[in-house]
Design a protein around this motif. Structure first.
Motif, PDB file in Angstrom:
ATOM      1  N   PRO A  16       3.247   0.106  -0.916  1.00  0.00           N
ATOM      2  CA  PRO A  16       2.347  -0.888  -1.503  1.00  0.00           C
ATOM      3  C   PRO A  16       3.074  -2.052  -2.172  1.00  0.00           C
ATOM      4  O   PRO A  16       2.505  -3.131  -2.310  1.00  0.00           O
ATOM      5  CB  PRO A  16       1.522  -0.094  -2.514  1.00  0.00           C
ATOM      6  CG  PRO A  16       2.298   1.140  -2.765  1.00  0.00           C
ATOM      7  CD  PRO A  16       3.092   1.415  -1.531  1.00  0.00           C
ATOM      8  N   GLY A  38       3.447  -4.155   1.026  1.00  0.00           N
ATOM      9  CA  GLY A  38       2.232  -4.491   1.765  1.00  0.00           C
ATOM     10  C   GLY A  38       2.479  -4.367   3.261  1.00  0.00           C
ATOM     11  O   GLY A  38       3.378  -3.656   3.701  1.00  0.00           O
ATOM     12  N   ILE A  73      -1.753  -7.923   4.785  1.00  0.00           N
ATOM     13  CA  ILE A  73      -1.896  -7.139   3.561  1.00  0.00           C
ATOM     14  C   ILE A  73      -0.836  -7.595   2.563  1.00  0.00           C
ATOM     15  O   ILE A  73       0.362  -7.506   2.831  1.00  0.00           O
ATOM     16  CB  ILE A  73      -1.756  -5.627   3.844  1.00  0.00           C
ATOM     17  CG1 ILE A  73      -2.747  -5.172   4.927  1.00  0.00           C
ATOM     18  CG2 ILE A  73      -1.899  -4.820   2.568  1.00  0.00           C
ATOM     19  CD1 ILE A  73      -4.205  -5.376   4.585  1.00  0.00           C
ATOM     20  N   GLN A  74      -1.289  -8.096   1.420  1.00  0.00           N
ATOM     21  CA  GLN A  74      -0.405  -8.646   0.409  1.00  0.00           C
ATOM     22  C   GLN A  74       0.368  -7.554  -0.328  1.00  0.00           C
ATOM     23  O   GLN A  74      -0.133  -6.442  -0.507  1.00  0.00           O
ATOM     24  CB  GLN A  74      -1.220  -9.444  -0.615  1.00  0.00           C
ATOM     25  CG  GLN A  74      -1.914 -10.646  -0.049  1.00  0.00           C
ATOM     26  CD  GLN A  74      -0.928 -11.697   0.436  1.00  0.00           C
ATOM     27  OE1 GLN A  74       0.055 -11.988  -0.231  1.00  0.00           O
ATOM     28  NE2 GLN A  74      -1.188 -12.242   1.606  1.00  0.00           N
ATOM     29  N   THR A 104      -0.831  -4.143  -2.797  1.00  0.00           N
ATOM     30  CA  THR A 104      -2.089  -3.547  -2.332  1.00  0.00           C
ATOM     31  C   THR A 104      -1.919  -2.035  -2.199  1.00  0.00           C
ATOM     32  O   THR A 104      -1.110  -1.564  -1.397  1.00  0.00           O
ATOM     33  CB  THR A 104      -2.520  -4.134  -0.974  1.00  0.00           C
ATOM     34  OG1 THR A 104      -2.637  -5.552  -1.093  1.00  0.00           O
ATOM     35  CG2 THR A 104      -3.841  -3.548  -0.518  1.00  0.00           C
ATOM     36  N   ASP A 140      -6.775   0.807  -1.135  1.00  0.00           N
ATOM     37  CA  ASP A 140      -7.476  -0.474  -1.050  1.00  0.00           C
ATOM     38  C   ASP A 140      -7.344  -1.149   0.315  1.00  0.00           C
ATOM     39  O   ASP A 140      -7.907  -2.225   0.532  1.00  0.00           O
ATOM     40  CB  ASP A 140      -6.964  -1.426  -2.128  1.00  0.00           C
ATOM     41  CG  ASP A 140      -7.309  -0.945  -3.525  1.00  0.00           C
ATOM     42  OD1 ASP A 140      -8.323  -0.224  -3.678  1.00  0.00           O
ATOM     43  OD2 ASP A 140      -6.575  -1.280  -4.464  1.00  0.00           O
ATOM     44  N   LEU A 141      -6.608  -0.519   1.232  1.00  0.00           N
ATOM     45  CA  LEU A 141      -6.502  -1.078   2.580  1.00  0.00           C
ATOM     46  C   LEU A 141      -7.871  -1.000   3.250  1.00  0.00           C
ATOM     47  O   LEU A 141      -8.619  -0.036   3.038  1.00  0.00           O
ATOM     48  CB  LEU A 141      -5.486  -0.293   3.412  1.00  0.00           C
ATOM     49  CG  LEU A 141      -4.028  -0.384   2.960  1.00  0.00           C
ATOM     50  CD1 LEU A 141      -3.172   0.602   3.768  1.00  0.00           C
ATOM     51  CD2 LEU A 141      -3.505  -1.792   3.114  1.00  0.00           C
ATOM     52  N   TRP A 190      -7.682  -0.928   8.962  1.00  0.00           N
ATOM     53  CA  TRP A 190      -6.217  -1.017   8.989  1.00  0.00           C
ATOM     54  C   TRP A 190      -5.642   0.141   9.773  1.00  0.00           C
ATOM     55  O   TRP A 190      -6.134   1.279   9.706  1.00  0.00           O
ATOM     56  CB  TRP A 190      -5.685  -0.993   7.549  1.00  0.00           C
ATOM     57  CG  TRP A 190      -4.190  -1.126   7.469  1.00  0.00           C
ATOM     58  CD1 TRP A 190      -3.474  -2.271   7.457  1.00  0.00           C
ATOM     59  CD2 TRP A 190      -3.242  -0.063   7.406  1.00  0.00           C
ATOM     60  NE1 TRP A 190      -2.125  -1.994   7.389  1.00  0.00           N
ATOM     61  CE2 TRP A 190      -1.961  -0.641   7.362  1.00  0.00           C
ATOM     62  CE3 TRP A 190      -3.348   1.328   7.394  1.00  0.00           C
ATOM     63  CZ2 TRP A 190      -0.791   0.118   7.289  1.00  0.00           C
ATOM     64  CZ3 TRP A 190      -2.191   2.084   7.326  1.00  0.00           C
ATOM     65  CH2 TRP A 190      -0.934   1.477   7.273  1.00  0.00           C
TER      66      TRP A 190
END
Length: 86
Positions: free
Chosen positions: A48, A51, A57-58, A61, A65-66, A70
Motif C-alpha cells: 500500500p 500502490g 492506484i495511488q 491506498t 480500499d482497492l 482491481w
C-alpha cells in the motif's frame, strides 16, 4: 545579549511550530489497514505504500480500499486470491 532561554531549552518559547493533530494512531503497524498482501497465484505482493500505478492506484491506498474490479497486475487474479502478509 543572550537569546531568551526557556524551560525546554529551545530558546523559541511560543514561536515553536504547533504539534500536528493526533491522527488516531494511523501510523501504527498493527491493524492500520496498511498491510502487504500477496497473490496466491503468482506471488506478487501489493504494497500500500507503493500502490499500483499500472492501474491508477495511488500510494497510501490500503488493500481493503482497492476497487472490487482491481486485479493482480502480474497475473490478473482477483482480490479474493490475495492473502494478508503477517
Amino acid at each position: 545579549m543572550d537569546a531568551p532561554h526557556h524551560e525546554d531549552g529551545s530558546g523559541q518559547g511560543d514561536a515553536r511550530a504547533p504539534l500536528a493533530p493526533y491522527n488516531g494512531g494511523t501510523n501504527c503497524e498493527e491493524g492500520d489497514g496498511m498491510s502487504k498482501w500477496e497473490c496466491t497465484v503468482c506471488g506478487w505482493v501489493y504494497d500500500p505504500q507503493v500502490g499500483d500505478p499500472s492501474q491508477g492506484i495511488q500510494p497510501g491506498t490500503a488493500f481493503e480500499d482497492l476497487p472490487d474490479s482491481w486485479v493482480c497486475p502480474e497475473c490478473g487474479a482477483p482480490k479474493d486470491m490475495f492473502e494478508e502478509l503477517g
